[in-house]
Each structure stands twice: as C-alpha cells, then as structure tokens.
Write an enzyme that holds these catalytic residues in place. Structure first.
Site, short mmCIF file in Angstrom:
data_model
loop_
_atom_site.label_atom_id
_atom_site.label_comp_id
_atom_site.label_asym_id
_atom_site.label_seq_id
_atom_site.Cartn_x
_atom_site.Cartn_y
_atom_site.Cartn_z
N ARG A 100 -8.03 -4.09 2.09
CA ARG A 100 -6.96 -4.24 1.10
C ARG A 100 -6.43 -5.67 1.06
O ARG A 100 -6.10 -6.19 -0.01
CB ARG A 100 -5.85 -3.23 1.38
CG ARG A 100 -6.37 -1.81 1.20
CD ARG A 100 -5.34 -0.74 1.37
NE ARG A 100 -5.99 0.57 1.28
CZ ARG A 100 -5.35 1.71 1.22
NH1 ARG A 100 -4.03 1.73 1.21
NH2 ARG A 100 -6.02 2.85 1.14
N ASP B 287 9.18 7.11 -4.61
CA ASP B 287 8.10 6.48 -3.82
C ASP B 287 8.45 5.00 -3.68
O ASP B 287 9.19 4.45 -4.49
CB ASP B 287 6.75 6.64 -4.52
CG ASP B 287 5.59 6.48 -3.55
OD1 ASP B 287 5.05 7.51 -3.10
OD2 ASP B 287 5.23 5.33 -3.23
#
Length: 277
Positions: free
Chosen positions: A34, A147
C-alpha cells in the site's frame, strides 16, 4: 524499494497515533504494497521520502494516508447469523416492548460504527425494513453509518455496486431494494431510495469525540476491534456500553471478544452481547 526497519516503525507509530490501529510484523507485506502505491501517487522515490513528508506535513497528509492503508473488506449480510438474530429475536421483542414517543412513533436507532463501503448498514436497513414492514408507518427508524475512511463513506453514500456484489441476496430482496442499471450501467445496481432514506453516513475516528447522543438499540462494531491494543479495546467497549440503551445489543466480528469487559454484558448469541436492562 526497501522498507527499512526505522521507516516501518515510524509508519506503525504514525498509524497508531492517528487511528489507534496496531500494525506489527505480520502486516509488513500489506503495508509495503500500500505504501508503494502511495509513493507512486505522490511521485516520490523512496519510503524514507514519504516518512519525511509525514513528519513535515502529517496533518495535511493524514486523511489521504489513512484512506490508502486501512482495510475495507466487507459484503452484504456478512456473518449472516447477526441479521438472523435481529429478524427472529430482537425485532419481535422490540415490537412488543417499544412505546410511541411524542411524535407518535416508536424509536429505533442502530449504529454501524465501521461501515466501510456501506454493505453492512444497507444489510441492517434491509433487515429492519423487512421485519417491520407490516407496521412500518408507526416506526421512526434511523441507522448511523460511520468510518474513518472518507473514500469508502462516499461509496456507501452513493449506494452503487457491481451487480455481482448482490448475487447471493435472495431474489425478492434484490427486487425490493436494488435497481439494476441499463446499457453501459447494466453491470451495476443502485440501492433503493427507501433504504438510503433511513441511513446517514458520517466520517468518524472512533478514538476521537463522538458527537452523536444515542442511545442506540444496537451497535455493530465488527472486525475492527482486532486492530486496536487491549487498552484501546477496553476504552471503546466502555464508550459503546454508555452509548447503548438499556437492553441494547453490541455485535462483534467472528474473531473478536469483549475480554475483561464481558462481565458487563450478557452473551445472547455468537458474538452478540446485551447490555443489562
């Protein structure tokens, strides 16, 4: 490119201080992949350069960074036993016990606290609307979906998914709650407005202040607690406990447990915990 031990430790510490998520050596390969995408996007030459960027511009870069490295694995009706419990046990009990408020309606509030791209809160919404549909006008139903990742929240709020994401949902529910696109959009579906109407998507870091007042009849906190250390888990459980209505339910993920906080709840199903009345 090489991810040095010092850079890895710095990134792990930055993630922990920003989100409370604990990364260890088992996550090193995931973090490497990532970070590589981030460095390519930022047109940098090394992990060290990106660490320098975080040191100098951490606040400006934080949202992009967290969105890029957090995990967002979800699906409709994931861990379906939780939705079955709502349908067969909890909603029938609430129908009998709830009384109308000043607006003449019975209040029902659910919080999806790690909602990702929206499949969980939409699954909750479908479950509630189906269980209450014979008496829905007399209910005030709202779902809060939060979130830390603004990108996945935008996806959830839009309510548009690849058609294969709903292939395991029963046909009658597909017809009631999803519209399939036409032409170039034929491989996409959109969530029905009646479902979106009861769900509010908001960005929230669970470690920061919670602006909502509650109380909630049920809180879903599934497959997120495992990323926090024990002290943070305990603190979150205490805050969830305070946010639940008496008799409210806390749903955890399949590999999670309340640890020492179990003494304050009763276990009523597989990873389903009830606050005392």
């Amino acid at each position: 490119m090489r991810l040095s031990d010092d850079d890895f430790k710095f990134i792990c510490q930055f993630v922990y201080e920003s989100t409370g998520i604990v990364l260890n050596d088992s996550k090193r390969e995931m973090l490497y992949r990532r970070l590589t995408r981030i460095i390519r996007d930022r047109k940098l030459n090394s992990f060290s350069q990106y660490c320098q960027l975080l040191r100098k511009q951490g606040e400006q870069e934080k949202d992009f960074f967290i969105n890029a490295i957090t995990t967002n694995l979800t699906s409709f009706f994931r861990e379906n036993h939780h939705f079955e419990y709502l349908t067969t046990e909890e909603i029938p009990a609430l129908i009998k016990s709830k009384t109308a408020g000043s607006n003449g309606k019975k209040r029902l509030r659910v919080w999806s606290s790690a909602s990702s791209t929206g499949e969980e809160p939409y699954s909750i919404g479908i479950t509630l609307l189906e269980a209450l549909k014979n008496d829905l006008p007399s209910w005030d139903v709202k779902i809060l979906a939060t979130d830390i990742d603004s990108d996945v929240l935008a996806k959830g709020k839009a309510g548009v998914y690849d058609v294969n994401r709903i292939e395991d949902i029963p046909k009658n529910l597909k017809q009631s709650y999803f519209f399939q696109g036409c032409g170039k959009s034929s491989q996409s579906v959109k969530v029905h407005e009646k479902l979106q109407r009861i769900i509010t998507f908001k960005q929230l870091n669970l470690l920061h202040d919670w602006p909502m007042k509650g109380p909630f009849d049920a809180i879903f906190c599934r497959n997120v607690i495992i990323y926090f250390d024990k002290k943070t888990q305990h603190d979150l459980f205490a805050r969830y406990f305070d946010m639940l209505a008496p008799g409210g339910l806390l749903f955890l993920g399949h590999s999670e447990n309340l640890g020492n906080y179990q003494q304050y709840f009763s276990n009523v199903g597989r990873t389903i915990f009830r606050k005392p009345y």
